[in-house]
Design an enzyme around this catalytic site. Structure first.
Site, PDB file in Angstrom:
ATOM      1  N   HIS A 194     -23.350   5.623  22.511  1.00 28.42           N
ATOM      2  CA  HIS A 194     -22.706   4.863  23.588  1.00 28.42           C
ATOM      3  C   HIS A 194     -21.967   5.777  24.568  1.00 28.42           C
ATOM      4  CE1 HIS A 194     -21.120   1.120  25.259  1.00 28.42           C
ATOM      5  NE2 HIS A 194     -19.949   1.712  25.343  1.00 28.42           N
TER       6      HIS A 194
ATOM      7  N   ASP B 280      -9.565   3.603  21.052  1.00 24.87           N
ATOM      8  CA  ASP B 280      -9.838   3.366  22.464  1.00 24.87           C
ATOM      9  C   ASP B 280      -8.660   3.876  23.294  1.00 24.87           C
ATOM     10  OD1 ASP B 280     -12.196   1.981  21.889  1.00 24.87           O
ATOM     11  OD2 ASP B 280     -11.085   0.133  21.544  1.00 24.87           O
TER      12      ASP B 280
END
Length: 403
Positions: A318, A230
Site C-alpha cells: 500500500h 498512522d
C-alpha cells in the site's frame, strides 16, 4: 486509497489537555499508513496564532478563531471527533439558485462563527468551557458548474474507479460542511444548528457521517482499525503551499477536499499472519517502521531491493503505490477519521486536501489496480468539494465565488 504522503514532519501534536471538555473515550484509528493532522500546527502558524500559556500555569482553553484567511477546519490542529453534513440546493433558475446559495453561505457563516466563539449563544454549548470547534464549508462540482461559480479550473468530479461500490445517497452534494471538536456533544449540537440554518435558507439535507480518532499521548502515532500506526507524515508549511493550497489569486486560500468512506474488513485483515500484514502495508505493525528503514519516520525507499532482486517494500504494498515519488513529490494533507456504524460497517473516513484533485485520481488508479489491501477495503461513498477561502469578521464565506 492514497495514504503515504512523504516524510515532512511536525512533531508538535496538540497535548490532550488542550482539548479539554467532556472528552469522549475514543478508540480506533484515523488513517491507513500516512499523515493525519499533526502537521496542521505547522500550517496554522502562517494564519492563526497558536495558544500561548504562561510557564507553570494551567493550559488556556480558548476558542479557535472562526474568521481568517483560511478556514479553521483545515488550518487548526486536528480534533478527536468529526461530523460531516452534505446538502443540495433545489434547482430553479440560475439567478434564484445563486441568491439561495448566498443566503445559505451567509447563514452558515453566522451560525458556525457564533458556535465557535468564546460565548456561544446556545446554552448547550456554555457549560463546559471553550468548545474548540473548527469547521469548513465547501462547494460541490455540480453546483459550481451549474451556477458558473468562480472555482479553480482543475476542480471537477472524480472519475469512477475500479472496485468502487458507491452509495449515491451517501455521496456527493452541492455543499459540504465538516465540523470537528473534542467531543460528540459539541458536534451533535452544532450539527443541529448548522442543519437548521442551511435548511431555513433553502438547502436540503443529503447525508451525514460521524467519525473519531483515538486518544493518543503527545508524540505517539495513533493506530487505525487495522492496528497499523498512522500519522507518520504530512506536508510541512512550504510543501502545503505548493501542493495543498490554491495558486496565487482568488483561490490562494482555498483547497480541494476529497472524501471517501471506506469500509474495512477488520476481521479478515487480522486473520493474516503478522508478517503478511506488514508486507501488505509496507510497514511493520508493531512500530510503524517502513520495511526499508530502521525508524518510524524514515522515508520508505520504494526502490530498495533484496539480494534476490525483489523489492524490500513489495510492488503491491500500500505505501509503495501511494508514494509521492510516483507523482513528482506531490503530497496531500491528510485529516482522516475512523468510523463505526455497526459490527459489519467499520472503517475509514478518508479526508485529504490538495490543490488539484487529479493528484488523488492518479494515486487511486494505482491503488485500485494493484493494492494488496484491496481485498480488505470497499469504497462505499465519495465526495469532492472546493473548500472556500476563509471569511473576514465582517464578511461571509464564498464572497470570491461571484468574481
Amino acid at each position: 486509497m492514497p495514504t503515504e504522503q512523504g516524510n515532512a514532519q511536525d512533531s508538535s501534536r496538540p497535548a490532550a489537555t488542550r482539548f479539554g471538555r467532556r472528552r469522549a473515550l475514543l478508540a480506533g484509528g484515523a488513517v491507513l499508513a500516512a499523515g493525519i493532522g499533526a502537521a496542521a500546527d505547522e500550517l496554522a502558524r502562517g494564519d492563526r496564532t497558536a495558544d500561548r500559556a504562561t510557564p507553570g500555569a494551567p493550559p488556556t482553553e480558548t476558542a479557535i478563531p472562526f474568521h481568517g484567511a483560511r478556514q479553521a477546519g483545515v488550518m487548526a490542529p486536528q480534533q478527536p471527533a468529526t461530523h460531516l453534513l452534505s446538502f443540495d440546493l433545489p434547482r430553479t433558475s440560475a439567478a434564484t439558485d445563486r441568491k439561495t446559495l448566498r443566503g445559505v453561505l451567509g447563514a452558515l457563516t453566522r451560525t458556525l462563527a457564533a458556535a465557535a466563539s468564546d460565548t456561544p449563544p446556545d446554552p448547550r454549548l456554555q457549560d463546559g468551557g471553550a468548545s474548540r470547534l473548527t469547521s469548513l464549508v465547501g462547494i460541490g462540482p455540480a453546483l459550481a458548474a451549474r451556477l458558473g461559480l468562480n472555482v479553480p479550473a482543475s476542480f471537477g468530479e472524480l472519475p469512477a474507479f475500479p472496485g468502487d461500490r458507491l452509495d449515491p445517497h451517501r455521496s456527493d452534494g452541492d455543499l459540504l460542511v465538516q465540523l470537528c471538536a473534542a467531543d460528540r456533544w459539541t458536534l451533535t449540537v452544532v450539527a443541529e444548528l448548522a442543519d437548521r440554518a442551511a435548511h431555513t435558507a433553502g438547502a436540503v439535507p443529503r447525508w451525514t457521517q460521524s467519525g473519531f480518532m483515538p486518544h493518543t499521548a503527545p508524540g505517539i502515532t495513533p493506530r487505525n482499525l487495522f492496528g497499523s500506526k498512522d500519522g507518520t507524515a504530512n506536508p510541512d508549511h512550504a510543501a502545503a503551499e505548493q501542493w495543498v493550497w490554491g495558486p496565487s489569486g482568488a483561490h490562494r486560500d482555498g483547497t480541494v477536499l476529497v472524501y471517501r468512506r471506506i469500509r474495512m474488513d477488520v476481521t479478515g485483515f487480522a486473520a493474516l499472519p503478522e508478517n503478511q500484514r506488514d508486507q501488505v502495508i509496507g510497514r511493520r505493525a508493531r512500530d510503524g517502521v517502513p520495511l526499508s528503514g530502521t525508524a518510524e519516520h524514515d522515508e520508505p525507499d520504494i526502490f530498495a531491493k533484496n539480494p534476490d532482486g525483489s523489492y524490500v517494500i513489495p510492488a503491491t504494498a500500500h505505501v509503495r503505490l501511494a508514494s509521492p515519488r510516483f507523482d513528482g513529490g506531490a503530497r496531500m494533507l491528510r485529516r482522516s477519521y475512523s468510523y463505526d456504524d455497526g459490527p459489519t460497517d467499520r472503517g475509514l473516513l478518508f479526508c485529504a486536501f490538495m490543490r488539484d484533485p487529479a493528484q488523488f485520481t492518479r494515486v487511486q488508479n494505482r491503488l485500485a489496480a494493484r493494492d494488496a489491501l484491496n481485498p480488505f477495503l470497499q469504497h462505499r461513498a465519495s465526495a469532492v468539494a472546493y473548500v472556500l477561502p476563509g471569511a473576514a469578521p465582517a464578511g461571509i464565506l464564498g464572497e470570491q465565488l461571484w468574481t
